[in-house]
Motif scaffolding. Structure first.
Motif, PDB file in Angstrom:
ATOM      1  N   LEU A  35       0.835  -1.209   0.000  1.00  0.00           N
ATOM      2  CA  LEU A  35       0.000   0.000   0.000  1.00  0.00           C
ATOM      3  C   LEU A  35       0.865   1.252   0.000  1.00  0.00           C
ATOM      4  O   LEU A  35       0.513   2.260  -0.647  1.00  0.00           O
ATOM      5  CB  LEU A  35      -0.922  -0.001   1.224  1.00  0.00           C
ATOM      6  CG  LEU A  35      -1.906  -1.156   1.377  1.00  0.00           C
ATOM      7  CD1 LEU A  35      -2.912  -0.849   2.487  1.00  0.00           C
ATOM      8  CD2 LEU A  35      -2.629  -1.459   0.078  1.00  0.00           C
ATOM      9  N   ASP A  36       1.983   1.209   0.713  1.00  0.00           N
ATOM     10  CA  ASP A  36       2.917   2.337   0.729  1.00  0.00           C
ATOM     11  C   ASP A  36       3.468   2.593  -0.677  1.00  0.00           C
ATOM     12  O   ASP A  36       3.480   3.733  -1.161  1.00  0.00           O
ATOM     13  CB  ASP A  36       4.039   2.040   1.718  1.00  0.00           C
ATOM     14  CG  ASP A  36       5.133   3.098   1.700  1.00  0.00           C
ATOM     15  OD1 ASP A  36       4.873   4.243   1.303  1.00  0.00           O
ATOM     16  OD2 ASP A  36       6.271   2.763   2.086  1.00  0.00           O
ATOM     17  N   PHE A  37       3.919   1.525  -1.351  1.00  0.00           N
ATOM     18  CA  PHE A  37       4.434   1.691  -2.713  1.00  0.00           C
ATOM     19  C   PHE A  37       3.339   2.189  -3.658  1.00  0.00           C
ATOM     20  O   PHE A  37       3.593   3.010  -4.547  1.00  0.00           O
ATOM     21  CB  PHE A  37       5.009   0.371  -3.230  1.00  0.00           C
ATOM     22  CG  PHE A  37       6.387   0.070  -2.726  1.00  0.00           C
ATOM     23  CD1 PHE A  37       7.382   1.033  -2.744  1.00  0.00           C
ATOM     24  CD2 PHE A  37       6.704  -1.187  -2.233  1.00  0.00           C
ATOM     25  CE1 PHE A  37       8.660   0.761  -2.289  1.00  0.00           C
ATOM     26  CE2 PHE A  37       7.978  -1.479  -1.774  1.00  0.00           C
ATOM     27  CZ  PHE A  37       8.962  -0.500  -1.796  1.00  0.00           C
ATOM     28  N   ASP A  38       2.113   1.669  -3.477  1.00  0.00           N
ATOM     29  CA  ASP A  38       1.000   2.136  -4.307  1.00  0.00           C
ATOM     30  C   ASP A  38       0.810   3.638  -4.161  1.00  0.00           C
ATOM     31  O   ASP A  38       0.641   4.367  -5.157  1.00  0.00           O
ATOM     32  CB  ASP A  38      -0.303   1.431  -3.900  1.00  0.00           C
ATOM     33  CG  ASP A  38      -0.422   0.029  -4.482  1.00  0.00           C
ATOM     34  OD1 ASP A  38       0.315  -0.280  -5.444  1.00  0.00           O
ATOM     35  OD2 ASP A  38      -1.240  -0.751  -3.971  1.00  0.00           O
ATOM     36  N   GLN A  39       0.825   4.106  -2.915  1.00  0.00           N
ATOM     37  CA  GLN A  39       0.581   5.528  -2.689  1.00  0.00           C
ATOM     38  C   GLN A  39       1.731   6.371  -3.219  1.00  0.00           C
ATOM     39  O   GLN A  39       1.515   7.423  -3.832  1.00  0.00           O
ATOM     40  CB  GLN A  39       0.373   5.806  -1.195  1.00  0.00           C
ATOM     41  CG  GLN A  39       0.114   7.276  -0.903  1.00  0.00           C
ATOM     42  CD  GLN A  39      -0.815   7.471   0.270  1.00  0.00           C
ATOM     43  OE1 GLN A  39      -1.714   6.668   0.504  1.00  0.00           O
ATOM     44  NE2 GLN A  39      -0.614   8.553   1.016  1.00  0.00           N
ATOM     45  N   ARG A  40       2.952   5.916  -3.000  1.00  0.00           N
ATOM     46  CA  ARG A  40       4.082   6.684  -3.498  1.00  0.00           C
ATOM     47  C   ARG A  40       4.104   6.701  -5.025  1.00  0.00           C
ATOM     48  O   ARG A  40       4.496   7.697  -5.641  1.00  0.00           O
ATOM     49  CB  ARG A  40       5.389   6.127  -2.937  1.00  0.00           C
ATOM     50  CG  ARG A  40       5.586   6.505  -1.468  1.00  0.00           C
ATOM     51  CD  ARG A  40       6.999   6.317  -1.030  1.00  0.00           C
ATOM     52  NE  ARG A  40       7.201   5.048  -0.345  1.00  0.00           N
ATOM     53  CZ  ARG A  40       8.356   4.651   0.150  1.00  0.00           C
ATOM     54  NH1 ARG A  40       9.430   5.411   0.002  1.00  0.00           N
ATOM     55  NH2 ARG A  40       8.467   3.494   0.774  1.00  0.00           N
ATOM     56  N   LEU A  41       3.685   5.583  -5.645  1.00  0.00           N
ATOM     57  CA  LEU A  41       3.588   5.559  -7.105  1.00  0.00           C
ATOM     58  C   LEU A  41       2.525   6.547  -7.584  1.00  0.00           C
ATOM     59  O   LEU A  41       2.731   7.268  -8.577  1.00  0.00           O
ATOM     60  CB  LEU A  41       3.253   4.150  -7.584  1.00  0.00           C
ATOM     61  CG  LEU A  41       3.084   3.949  -9.095  1.00  0.00           C
ATOM     62  CD1 LEU A  41       4.354   4.341  -9.845  1.00  0.00           C
ATOM     63  CD2 LEU A  41       2.699   2.498  -9.409  1.00  0.00           C
ATOM     64  N   ALA A  42       1.393   6.584  -6.892  1.00  0.00           N
ATOM     65  CA  ALA A  42       0.333   7.540  -7.265  1.00  0.00           C
ATOM     66  C   ALA A  42       0.818   8.974  -7.098  1.00  0.00           C
ATOM     67  O   ALA A  42       0.523   9.849  -7.933  1.00  0.00           O
ATOM     68  CB  ALA A  42      -0.908   7.288  -6.406  1.00  0.00           C
ATOM     69  N   ILE A  43       1.560   9.233  -6.023  1.00  0.00           N
ATOM     70  CA  ILE A  43       2.117  10.575  -5.812  1.00  0.00           C
ATOM     71  C   ILE A  43       3.083  10.937  -6.941  1.00  0.00           C
ATOM     72  O   ILE A  43       3.061  12.056  -7.474  1.00  0.00           O
ATOM     73  CB  ILE A  43       2.823  10.648  -4.446  1.00  0.00           C
ATOM     74  CG1 ILE A  43       1.808  10.546  -3.305  1.00  0.00           C
ATOM     75  CG2 ILE A  43       3.638  11.942  -4.326  1.00  0.00           C
ATOM     76  CD1 ILE A  43       2.434  10.325  -1.939  1.00  0.00           C
TER      77      ILE A  43
END
Length: 470
Positions: free
Chosen positions: A177-185
Motif C-alpha cells: 500500500l505504501d508503494f501504491d501511494q508513493r507511485l500515485a504521488i
C-alpha cells in the motif's frame, strides 16, 4: 509351571527396577522480569490472543493471511517436523517394553562320520524369542522425556513460523500500500510538472521567461518521471513476495488504499512475566533446555551396568515327523549384566559434554528472554513515536501543499521568480512521499509489537478455551 516361574521372577525384578532413574530433575529455569515494560502506557490484561490482523478491518489482508497459513511451504515443513518428533517418541517408547521375535531355521548335511557309524541327518528349529533390556537406571525414560520435550519444541516452532508468516504477510501488505501511494504521488507530480513544463515552454517561446526557467522545469519533470519506474518495481516485487508467502505463483493482488487504513486501538501488553508463557520462541527454548537436561540422565545411565532378560520357547527336532511331539519341546530363560570396567574416563566425559550442552541451552533460553523483553520495548517505542511522527508529517504536507499553491500564484502574477516555485513543489513532493513512508512504518510497528508479544495464530481449541476462561 517350572517354565513360568523364572519368567515371573524376572518380570517382578524388572518392575522393581523401573523405580530407579539417574540424572537431574527437570526444573523450570528462572529468569528475573520487571513488573512492567518500559514504554507500556496502557494498563490491563493482554489482548494478544486473537486474530489481531482483523483489527485492521482489511478483508484483502485477512484472505492473504489465511491463504498463507494454509499453503505456505515453511508452515508445511514445520508441521511435518512435529509428525517426525512424534515418530521419534514412538521409537523411544518402544525401548521400554520387551522385544518379541522368532527364529526359524533348518539344516541338513553329512558331517564327518569317521568312527561313529552315523549317516546324513538334519535339524529343524522353530523358536519364538523375547529380549528385554531393563530400564534400571532410567535411560529409556530419560530418552522419552527428551523426545516429549522435542515434540513440544516442534509445536512451538510451528507457532513461531505461523506468527512469522502472519507478520511477513501483513508487513508486506502495508508495504505494498505504501508503494501504491508513493507511485500515485509520483504519477500525479509528474503530470503536474508536465503541465508546468508545457506552460514554461509556451512562455519561453514568446520570450516571456528566461531559458534557466525552462531548464529547471525540465529537470523537475525528469525527477518525477524517474521516481515512477522505481515505485513500479517496488509494487511488482512486493506482489511477487506476497504471492510466494501464500504458496502461489507471482500475480497481481487485490488490496485497499493506504489512506483508508485506520490504526488499531492501543494494545494492553500485559506484564513481562506473562511473555515467558506466551512467546513460542521462549517456550521452544525452554523445552530444548528440558530435552538436553533429560539427556544428562541418559549419559549417566551409560556409566552403569545394563540388565537384560532373554527367553525362548519353541520346537526343535531332527525329524519333521516328530517336530510336534513333546520330545521336541524346548525353552530357555536367561539374563545378562553388561557394564563398563575401565574406558579411560570416556563415559564420564560423555556426561560432562551433555552437562555443558544443557548449560548452553539454558544460556540460550536466558538470552532469548532478554531479547524478547528488548523487542517488546522497541516495538512499544516504535508505535508511540511513529504515531506522533505521522501527525507531524501530515501537518508538514498540509503546509507544503498550501505553500506550493501560493507560490504558483505569486509566480503567475509576476511577484516572484521560478526558483521559489521549484523549491515549494520539491518540498511538497518530498513531504507527500515521506508521509506515505512513515504511515507504512507506523502500521508495521503495530505488526511487530503483536509479534514481539507472541500474538498471532491460535488454534480453534485454544480460542474456545480462552472464551471459557472467566
Amino acid at each position: 509351571m517350572k517354565i513360568l516361574k523364572p519368567i515371573l521372577i524376572s518380570t517382578i525384578l524388572a518392575l522393581a527396577a523401573t523405580s530407579c532413574m539417574v540424572g537431574p530433575k527437570l526444573e523450570k529455569p528462572v529468569v528475573p522480569a520487571e513488573e512492567q515494560f518500559r514504554f507500556d502506557s496502557v494498563a490491563g490484561d493482554s489482548m494478544i490472543n486473537l486474530a489481531w490482523w482483523e483489527l485492521f478491518s482489511e478483508p484483502e489482508l485477512d484472505t492473504m493471511i489465511y491463504l498463507a497459513l494454509e499453503h505456505n511451504q515453511d508452515i508445511l515443513i514445520a508441521m511435518s517436523r512435529i509428525e517426525q518428533a512424534y515418530a521419534v517418541l514412538g521409537v523411544s517408547k518402544a525401548d521400554l517394553y520387551p522385544q518379541f521375535g522368532y527364529d526359524i531355521s533348518g539344516s541338513y548335511g553329512n558331517p564327518s562320520t569317521a568312527g561313529t557309524g552315523t549317516g546324513a541327518g538334519g535339524m529343524v528349529n522353530i523358536t519364538p524369542n523375547v529380549y528385554w533390556e531393563l530400564d534400571f537406571w532410567g535411560k529409556v525414560r530419560r530418552s522419552n522425556q527428551a523426545a516429549r520435550a522435542e515434540i513440544a519444541a516442534s509445536e512451538e516452532a510451528l507457532r513461531m513460523v505461523q506468527i512469522g508468516i502472519i507478520t511477513a504477510v501483513a508487513d508486506g501488505y502495508f508495504q505494498l500500500l505504501d508503494f501504491d501511494q508513493r507511485l500515485a504521488i509520483a504519477h500525479h507530480t509528474w503530470e503536474t510538472r508536465m503541465e508546468s513544463l508545457w506552460i514554461i515552454e509556451q512562455r519561453f517561446d514568446k520570450g516571456m521567461v528566461p531559458e534557466i526557467d525552462l531548464n529547471q522545469a525540465q529537470q523537475q519533470e525528469a525527477i518525477a518521471a524517474t521516481a515512477i519506474p522505481a515505485y513500479e518495481r517496488g509494487v511488482a516485487q512486493t506482489e511477487n513476495y506476497l504471492s510466494i508467502l501464500m504458496g502461489q505463483n507471482p500475480r497481481m493482488l487485490e488490496r485497499g488504499l493506504l489512506d483508508e487504513q485506520v490504526a488499531p486501538p492501543d494494545i494492553p501488553v500485559g506484564i513481562p512475566s506473562e511473555l515467558l508463557e506466551r512467546r513460542p520462541d521462549l517456550i521452544k527454548a525452554e523445552q530444548e533446555f528440558y530435552a538436553e537436561t533429560a539427556r544428562i540422565g541418559m549419559t549417566q545411565a551409560m556409566r552403569f551396568p545394563s540388565f537384560s532378560i532373554t527367553g525362548a520357547f519353541g520346537l526343535a527336532s531332527s525329524d519333521l515327523s516328530s517336530l510336534l511331539s513333546s520330545d521336541a519341546l524346548m525353552y530357555s530363560v536367561g539374563g545378562s549384566i553388561l557394564g563398563p570396567i575401565f574406558n579411560w574416563g570416556r563415559n564420564k566425559r560423555r556426561v560432562d559434554i551433555q552437562k555443558e550442552t544443557a548449560r548452553q541451552a539454558l544460556y540460550s533460553y536466558e538470552q532469548a528472554v532478554l531479547n524478547a523483553f528488548r523487542e517488546v520495548d522497541d516495538a512499544l517505542i516504535d508505535v508511540n513515536t511513529y504515531g506522533r511522527e505521522v501527525e507531524s508529517r501530515e501537518r508538514q504536507k498540509l503546509a507544503a501543499t498550501n505553500a506550493a499553491v501560493l507560490s504558483r500564484a505569486r509566480y503567475d502574477g509576476g511577484q516572484t521568480g521560478y526558483l521559489e516555485v521549484l523549491d515549494t513543489e520539491r518540498s511538497l513532493f518530498n513531504a507527500e512521499l515521506e508521509t506515505a513512508a512513515v504511515k507504512g512504518a507506523m502500521f508495521s510497528s503495530y505488526l511487530y509489537l503483536y509479534k514481539a508479544l507472541g500474538g498471532g495464530w491460535i488454534t480453534p481449541e485454544e480460542e474456545a478455551s480462552a472464551e471459557e476462561t472467566p
